[in-house]
Design a protein around this motif. Sequence first.
Motif, PDB file in Angstrom:
ATOM      1  N   VAL A  24       0.935  -1.158  -0.080  1.00  0.00           N
ATOM      2  CA  VAL A  24      -0.033   0.178  -0.050  1.00  0.00           C
ATOM      3  C   VAL A  24       0.794   1.259  -0.087  1.00  0.00           C
ATOM      4  CG1 VAL A  24      -1.565   1.297   1.141  1.00  0.00           C
ATOM      5  CG2 VAL A  24      -1.842  -1.176   1.079  1.00  0.00           C
ATOM      6  N   ALA A  25       1.918   1.126   0.800  1.00  0.00           N
ATOM      7  CA  ALA A  25       2.714   2.393   1.071  1.00  0.00           C
ATOM      8  C   ALA A  25       3.452   2.614  -0.511  1.00  0.00           C
ATOM      9  CB  ALA A  25       3.604   2.235   1.993  1.00  0.00           C
ATOM     10  N   ALA A  26       4.056   1.449  -0.850  1.00  0.00           N
ATOM     11  CA  ALA A  26       4.618   1.593  -2.415  1.00  0.00           C
ATOM     12  C   ALA A  26       3.737   2.414  -3.474  1.00  0.00           C
ATOM     13  CB  ALA A  26       4.949   0.294  -2.632  1.00  0.00           C
ATOM     14  N   VAL A  27       2.344   1.906  -3.422  1.00  0.00           N
ATOM     15  CA  VAL A  27       1.678   2.404  -4.417  1.00  0.00           C
ATOM     16  C   VAL A  27       1.305   3.807  -4.040  1.00  0.00           C
ATOM     17  CG1 VAL A  27      -1.019   2.563  -4.911  1.00  0.00           C
ATOM     18  CG2 VAL A  27       0.157   0.235  -4.716  1.00  0.00           C
ATOM     19  N   GLN A  28       1.428   4.482  -2.993  1.00  0.00           N
ATOM     20  CA  GLN A  28       1.212   5.802  -2.676  1.00  0.00           C
ATOM     21  C   GLN A  28       2.684   6.560  -2.513  1.00  0.00           C
ATOM     22  OE1 GLN A  28      -1.005   5.424   0.896  1.00  0.00           O
ATOM     23  NE2 GLN A  28      -3.042   5.037  -0.028  1.00  0.00           N
ATOM     24  N   LYS A  29       3.745   5.917  -2.714  1.00  0.00           N
ATOM     25  CA  LYS A  29       4.974   6.134  -2.722  1.00  0.00           C
ATOM     26  C   LYS A  29       5.045   7.766  -3.479  1.00  0.00           C
ATOM     27  CE  LYS A  29       9.175   4.043  -2.561  1.00  0.00           C
ATOM     28  NZ  LYS A  29       9.978   3.138  -3.287  1.00  0.00           N
ATOM     29  N   ASN A  30       4.647   7.987  -4.532  1.00  0.00           N
ATOM     30  CA  ASN A  30       4.775   9.184  -5.209  1.00  0.00           C
ATOM     31  C   ASN A  30       3.817  10.253  -4.460  1.00  0.00           C
ATOM     32  OD1 ASN A  30       2.166   8.271  -5.853  1.00  0.00           O
ATOM     33  ND2 ASN A  30       2.477   8.393  -8.111  1.00  0.00           N
ATOM     34  N   ARG A  31       3.405   9.978  -3.250  1.00  0.00           N
ATOM     35  CA  ARG A  31       2.467  11.132  -2.913  1.00  0.00           C
ATOM     36  C   ARG A  31       3.286  11.850  -1.667  1.00  0.00           C
ATOM     37  NH1 ARG A  31      -3.314   8.113  -2.225  1.00  0.00           N
ATOM     38  NH2 ARG A  31      -3.663   7.698  -4.449  1.00  0.00           N
ATOM     39  N   GLY A  32       4.552  11.146  -1.527  1.00  0.00           N
ATOM     40  CA  GLY A  32       4.993  12.115  -0.594  1.00  0.00           C
ATOM     41  C   GLY A  32       6.116  11.133   0.226  1.00  0.00           C
ATOM     42  N   ALA A  33       7.134  11.854   1.281  1.00  0.00           N
ATOM     43  CA  ALA A  33       8.155  11.090   1.686  1.00  0.00           C
ATOM     44  C   ALA A  33       7.680  10.377   2.669  1.00  0.00           C
ATOM     45  CB  ALA A  33       9.175  12.393   2.250  1.00  0.00           C
ATOM     46  N   GLN A  38       7.736   4.862   5.208  1.00  0.00           N
ATOM     47  CA  GLN A  38       6.852   3.836   5.686  1.00  0.00           C
ATOM     48  C   GLN A  38       7.325   2.403   4.882  1.00  0.00           C
ATOM     49  OE1 GLN A  38       2.953   4.846   5.230  1.00  0.00           O
ATOM     50  NE2 GLN A  38       2.467   4.998   7.354  1.00  0.00           N
ATOM     51  N   ALA A  39       7.788   2.578   3.620  1.00  0.00           N
ATOM     52  CA  ALA A  39       7.904   1.397   3.037  1.00  0.00           C
ATOM     53  C   ALA A  39       9.490   0.870   3.493  1.00  0.00           C
ATOM     54  CB  ALA A  39       7.983   1.884   1.551  1.00  0.00           C
ATOM     55  N   ARG A  40      10.337   1.802   3.579  1.00  0.00           N
ATOM     56  CA  ARG A  40      11.606   1.575   4.165  1.00  0.00           C
ATOM     57  C   ARG A  40      11.543   0.957   5.570  1.00  0.00           C
ATOM     58  NH1 ARG A  40      13.301   6.100   2.894  1.00  0.00           N
ATOM     59  NH2 ARG A  40      13.143   7.269   4.826  1.00  0.00           N
ATOM     60  N   GLU A  41      10.832   1.451   6.403  1.00  0.00           N
ATOM     61  CA  GLU A  41      10.787   0.991   7.694  1.00  0.00           C
ATOM     62  C   GLU A  41      10.181  -0.452   7.667  1.00  0.00           C
ATOM     63  OE1 GLU A  41       8.400   3.734   9.794  1.00  0.00           O
ATOM     64  OE2 GLU A  41      10.143   5.216  10.184  1.00  0.00           O
ATOM     65  N   ALA A  42       9.213  -0.595   6.771  1.00  0.00           N
ATOM     66  CA  ALA A  42       8.720  -1.926   6.626  1.00  0.00           C
ATOM     67  C   ALA A  42       9.664  -2.864   6.083  1.00  0.00           C
ATOM     68  CB  ALA A  42       7.487  -2.005   5.601  1.00  0.00           C
ATOM     69  N   GLU A  43      10.412  -2.370   5.185  1.00  0.00           N
ATOM     70  CA  GLU A  43      11.734  -3.265   4.610  1.00  0.00           C
ATOM     71  C   GLU A  43      12.476  -3.676   5.686  1.00  0.00           C
ATOM     72  OE1 GLU A  43      13.382  -1.481   1.275  1.00  0.00           O
ATOM     73  OE2 GLU A  43      11.628  -1.443   0.067  1.00  0.00           O
ATOM     74  N   GLU A  44      12.775  -2.748   6.487  1.00  0.00           N
ATOM     75  CA  GLU A  44      13.740  -3.169   7.854  1.00  0.00           C
ATOM     76  C   GLU A  44      13.178  -4.086   8.965  1.00  0.00           C
ATOM     77  OE1 GLU A  44      14.493   0.915   9.129  1.00  0.00           O
ATOM     78  OE2 GLU A  44      15.773   1.382   7.206  1.00  0.00           O
ATOM     79  N   ARG A  45      12.062  -3.933   9.039  1.00  0.00           N
ATOM     80  CA  ARG A  45      11.230  -4.676  10.020  1.00  0.00           C
ATOM     81  C   ARG A  45      11.125  -6.270   9.534  1.00  0.00           C
ATOM     82  NH1 ARG A  45       7.126  -0.624  10.232  1.00  0.00           N
ATOM     83  NH2 ARG A  45       5.643  -2.287   9.485  1.00  0.00           N
ATOM     84  N   VAL A  46      10.814  -6.309   8.342  1.00  0.00           N
ATOM     85  CA  VAL A  46      10.879  -7.646   7.471  1.00  0.00           C
ATOM     86  C   VAL A  46      12.330  -8.209   7.694  1.00  0.00           C
ATOM     87  CG1 VAL A  46      10.589  -9.007   5.386  1.00  0.00           C
ATOM     88  CG2 VAL A  46       8.738  -7.209   6.015  1.00  0.00           C
ATOM     89  N   ALA A  47      13.218  -7.541   7.382  1.00  0.00           N
ATOM     90  CA  ALA A  47      14.659  -8.113   7.457  1.00  0.00           C
ATOM     91  C   ALA A  47      15.091  -8.649   8.936  1.00  0.00           C
ATOM     92  CB  ALA A  47      15.760  -7.172   6.910  1.00  0.00           C
ATOM     93  N   LYS A  48      14.622  -7.720   9.874  1.00  0.00           N
ATOM     94  CA  LYS A  48      14.762  -8.103  11.218  1.00  0.00           C
ATOM     95  C   LYS A  48      14.189  -9.459  11.568  1.00  0.00           C
ATOM     96  CE  LYS A  48      15.762  -3.631  13.140  1.00  0.00           C
ATOM     97  NZ  LYS A  48      15.512  -2.537  13.746  1.00  0.00           N
ATOM     98  N   LEU A  49      12.734  -9.452  11.340  1.00  0.00           N
ATOM     99  CA  LEU A  49      11.857 -10.624  11.495  1.00  0.00           C
ATOM    100  C   LEU A  49      12.765 -11.964  10.676  1.00  0.00           C
ATOM    101  CD1 LEU A  49       8.452  -9.144  11.267  1.00  0.00           C
ATOM    102  CD2 LEU A  49       9.771  -9.908  13.353  1.00  0.00           C
ATOM    103  N   ARG A  50      12.996 -11.928   9.402  1.00  0.00           N
ATOM    104  CA  ARG A  50      13.661 -12.842   8.754  1.00  0.00           C
ATOM    105  C   ARG A  50      15.086 -13.327   9.598  1.00  0.00           C
ATOM    106  NH1 ARG A  50      11.135 -13.857   4.141  1.00  0.00           N
ATOM    107  NH2 ARG A  50      10.060 -12.352   3.081  1.00  0.00           N
ATOM    108  N   ASP A  51      15.816 -12.413   9.973  1.00  0.00           N
ATOM    109  CA  ASP A  51      16.986 -12.923  11.044  1.00  0.00           C
ATOM    110  C   ASP A  51      16.445 -13.541  12.214  1.00  0.00           C
ATOM    111  OD1 ASP A  51      18.656 -11.568   9.158  1.00  0.00           O
ATOM    112  OD2 ASP A  51      18.909  -9.859  10.414  1.00  0.00           O
ATOM    113  N   GLU A  52      15.489 -13.176  12.761  1.00  0.00           N
ATOM    114  CA  GLU A  52      14.774 -13.673  14.100  1.00  0.00           C
ATOM    115  C   GLU A  52      14.333 -15.268  13.599  1.00  0.00           C
ATOM    116  OE1 GLU A  52      11.935 -12.514  17.356  1.00  0.00           O
ATOM    117  OE2 GLU A  52      12.561 -10.966  16.140  1.00  0.00           O
ATOM    118  N   ILE A  53      13.826 -15.462  12.451  1.00  0.00           N
ATOM    119  CA  ILE A  53      13.475 -16.577  11.932  1.00  0.00           C
ATOM    120  C   ILE A  53      14.428 -17.636  11.839  1.00  0.00           C
ATOM    121  CG2 ILE A  53      12.113 -18.000  10.171  1.00  0.00           C
ATOM    122  CD1 ILE A  53      10.044 -15.637  10.071  1.00  0.00           C
TER     123      ILE A  53
END
Length: 65
Positions: A24-33, A38-53
């Motif tokens: 959803v954030a990626a679709v709305q990316k062109n609407r503002g920083a 949000q998209a960048r933070e989501a990627e970081e959270r996913v990376a941390k969760l994958r490390d935990e897994i």
Amino acid sequence: MDNLPLKKAKLLAEIVNIQKQAKVAAVQKNRGAHYERQAREAEERVAKLRDEIATIDAEITARKG
């Protein structure tokens, strides 16, 4: 009782939820920083969760070994 498989399942469910939000954030990316952040933070959270897994998988393997 070993709770690692349950914890892993919860983490995987959280990853799916974060990825849905990131789409959803990626679709709305062109609407503002704000959406880019949000998209960048989501990627970081996913990376941390994958490390935990990965850590959980290693621990499960070590216990079986």
